[in-house]
Design an enzyme around this catalytic site. Structure first.
Site, PDB file in Angstrom:
ATOM      1  N   ASP A  84       0.158   2.963  -5.051  1.00 35.85           N
ATOM      2  CA  ASP A  84       1.515   3.248  -4.594  1.00 35.85           C
ATOM      3  C   ASP A  84       1.611   3.137  -3.067  1.00 35.85           C
ATOM      4  OD1 ASP A  84       4.151   3.934  -4.794  1.00 35.85           O
ATOM      5  OD2 ASP A  84       3.811   6.076  -5.120  1.00 35.85           O
TER       6      ASP A  84
ATOM      7  N   HIS B 254       3.092  -5.852  -0.826  1.00 36.81           N
ATOM      8  CA  HIS B 254       2.357  -6.146  -2.072  1.00 36.81           C
ATOM      9  C   HIS B 254       1.223  -7.148  -1.792  1.00 36.81           C
ATOM     10  CE1 HIS B 254       5.240  -3.805  -4.211  1.00 36.81           C
ATOM     11  NE2 HIS B 254       6.226  -4.654  -4.105  1.00 36.81           N
TER      12      HIS B 254
ATOM     13  N   LEU C 257     -18.436  -4.760 -14.335  1.00 36.75           N
ATOM     14  CA  LEU C 257     -17.235  -3.918 -14.287  1.00 36.75           C
ATOM     15  C   LEU C 257     -16.150  -4.445 -15.241  1.00 36.75           C
ATOM     16  CD1 LEU C 257     -15.478  -1.772 -12.610  1.00 36.75           C
ATOM     17  CD2 LEU C 257     -14.732  -3.755 -11.288  1.00 36.75           C
TER      18      LEU C 257
HETATM   19  C1  FPP Z   1       3.727   0.334  -5.781  1.00 37.72           C
HETATM   20  O1  FPP Z   1       4.178   0.301  -4.454  1.00 37.72           O
HETATM   21  C2  FPP Z   1       3.072  -0.909  -6.139  1.00 37.72           C
HETATM   22  C3  FPP Z   1       3.500  -1.756  -7.116  1.00 37.72           C
HETATM   23  C4  FPP Z   1       4.686  -1.501  -7.937  1.00 37.72           C
HETATM   24  C5  FPP Z   1       2.820  -3.019  -7.388  1.00 37.72           C
HETATM   25  C6  FPP Z   1       1.343  -3.055  -7.159  1.00 37.72           C
HETATM   26  C7  FPP Z   1       0.961  -4.469  -7.044  1.00 37.72           C
HETATM   27  C8  FPP Z   1       0.000  -4.974  -6.250  1.00 37.72           C
HETATM   28  C9  FPP Z   1      -0.921  -4.159  -5.437  1.00 37.72           C
HETATM   29  C10 FPP Z   1      -0.203  -6.434  -6.159  1.00 37.72           C
HETATM   30  C11 FPP Z   1      -0.572  -7.135  -7.421  1.00 37.72           C
HETATM   31  C12 FPP Z   1      -1.639  -6.475  -8.202  1.00 37.72           C
HETATM   32  C13 FPP Z   1      -2.751  -7.066  -8.691  1.00 37.72           C
HETATM   33  C14 FPP Z   1      -3.644  -6.302  -9.599  1.00 37.72           C
HETATM   34  C15 FPP Z   1      -3.157  -8.424  -8.378  1.00 37.72           C
HETATM   35  P1  FPP Z   1       5.724   0.488  -4.195  1.00 37.72           P
HETATM   36  O2  FPP Z   1       6.345  -0.849  -4.087  1.00 37.72           O
HETATM   37  O3  FPP Z   1       6.321   1.361  -5.252  1.00 37.72           O
HETATM   38  O4  FPP Z   1       5.710   1.220  -2.808  1.00 37.72           O
HETATM   39  P2  FPP Z   1       6.797   2.254  -2.278  1.00 37.72           P
HETATM   40  O5  FPP Z   1       6.743   3.446  -3.171  1.00 37.72           O
HETATM   41  O6  FPP Z   1       6.325   2.551  -0.892  1.00 37.72           O
HETATM   42  O7  FPP Z   1       8.116   1.555  -2.302  1.00 37.72           O
END
Ligand code: FPP
Length: 279
Positions: free
Chosen positions: A33, A50, A144
């Site tokens: 997050d 991201h 893993l």
């Molecule tokens: C939450 O941050 C994150 C996500 C919804 C997406 C996670 C995705 C990645 C790390 C990239 C792709 C993943 C892989 C496994 C290749 P948020 O956008 O909710 O952050 P915020 O709460 O600060 O808005």
């Protein structure tokens, strides 16, 4: 060059300390997050957050593999995330494609076994294809197990399991008396995985967000203020040292723990933190 061969000596020393202390988790589940907030803080757009988050994924996967952790599950996209703006969803799907395309060779060479949970059929066809290819290519690996939770929600999987179980009852394959916790868990998509013993959530939020609701019944939780793009291996090491510290009570009450044991634990934590700060 394999991940173990690439590793620097300072990092190896920290990992050896952690390994020497024992009791590392078998299955770590992570709620990634804070990508959006990290990006805003840097005056960047959310997709850039991201994108940076992928660099953390790469580092954490590598560190877990080097440490010999058996299972790592990453909450990459929840069913609720489909409600985000189309441009962000599209950007995330493209990043997933990019990750699966770019990383497969290296993951496979390092014996990572890919797995996924979630409603994969709702992902774009191109992502589904790359995901199936990654799972199929790595199916015989014994390192893993990296599970990506994609279009996943804990309640969705529980309801899906109940539907399948009900069908088996209706077909006469099982009777309601056969159903107990273990039997039910066999119908969940997480069936091949042990329950997570450690859940890490970044960015300070104190929520489970529909993640592995059944499976996390007994998991230890670790919440850090760091945003996901900032959560690199040294942050993982701190979390693991904390986990070991909790585990080292071995079910005893705090009153039963001797001063000597407390002293040993504190010295250990200090040593790990020093090593991390010096690296
Ligand atoms: C939450 O941050 C994150 C996500 C919804 C997406 C996670 C995705 C990645 C790390 C990239 C792709 C993943 C892989 C496994 C290749 P948020 O956008 O909710 O952050 P915020 O709460 O600060 O808005």
């Amino acid at each position: 060059m394999s991940w173990n061969e690439q590793q620097g000596s300072e990092d190896k020393n920290i990992q050896q300390e952690l390994l020497k202390n024992g009791n590392l988790p078998k299955h770590i589940a992570m709620i990634m997050d804070g990508n959006g907030r990290w990006a805003v803080k840097q005056n960047l757009n959310r997709i850039a957050g991201h994108r940076e988050g992928i660099e953390t994924v790469r580092d954490i996967v590598k560190a877990c593999s080097q440490l010999g952790i058996k299972y790592l599950t990453l909450y990459a996209f929840s069913i609720e995330n489909w409600k985000r703006p189309t441009s962000e969803v599209g950007g995330l799907m493209r990043l997933l494609e990019f990750y699966l395309r770019r990383e497969l060779k290296e993951l496979n060479e390092n014996k990572v076994k890919m797995f996924s949970i979630g409603k994969v059929s709702s992902l774009p066809k191109s992502v589904q294809k790359l995901l199936h290819r990654a799972i199929d290519t790595t199916k015989d690996n014994d390192g893993l197990t990296l599970t990506l939770a994609l279009s996943y929600s804990g309640r969705w999987d529980i309801v899906r399991a109940v539907q399948m179980l009900s069908l088996d009852v209706r077909r006469g394959k099982i009777s309601p008396e056969d159903i107990n916790e273990e039997f039910f868990a066999g119908y969940l998509q997480t069936n091949p995985l042990p329950d997570p013993d450690f859940v890490i959530r970044t960015s300070g939020e104190m929520r489970l967000s529909n993640f592995l609701l059944w499976e996390n019944a007994y998991s230890e939780f670790y919440i850090t203020e760091k945003y996901w793009p900032e959560f690199r291996r040294n942050e993982l090491y701190k979390a693991l040292a904390e986990f070991q510290h909790r585990e080292r009570r071995f079910g005893k009450t705090s009153e039963q723990i001797t001063n000597k044991e407390i002293e040993d634990q504190n010295t250990y934590l200090k040593r790990i933190l020093n090593a991390i700060n010096m690296s």
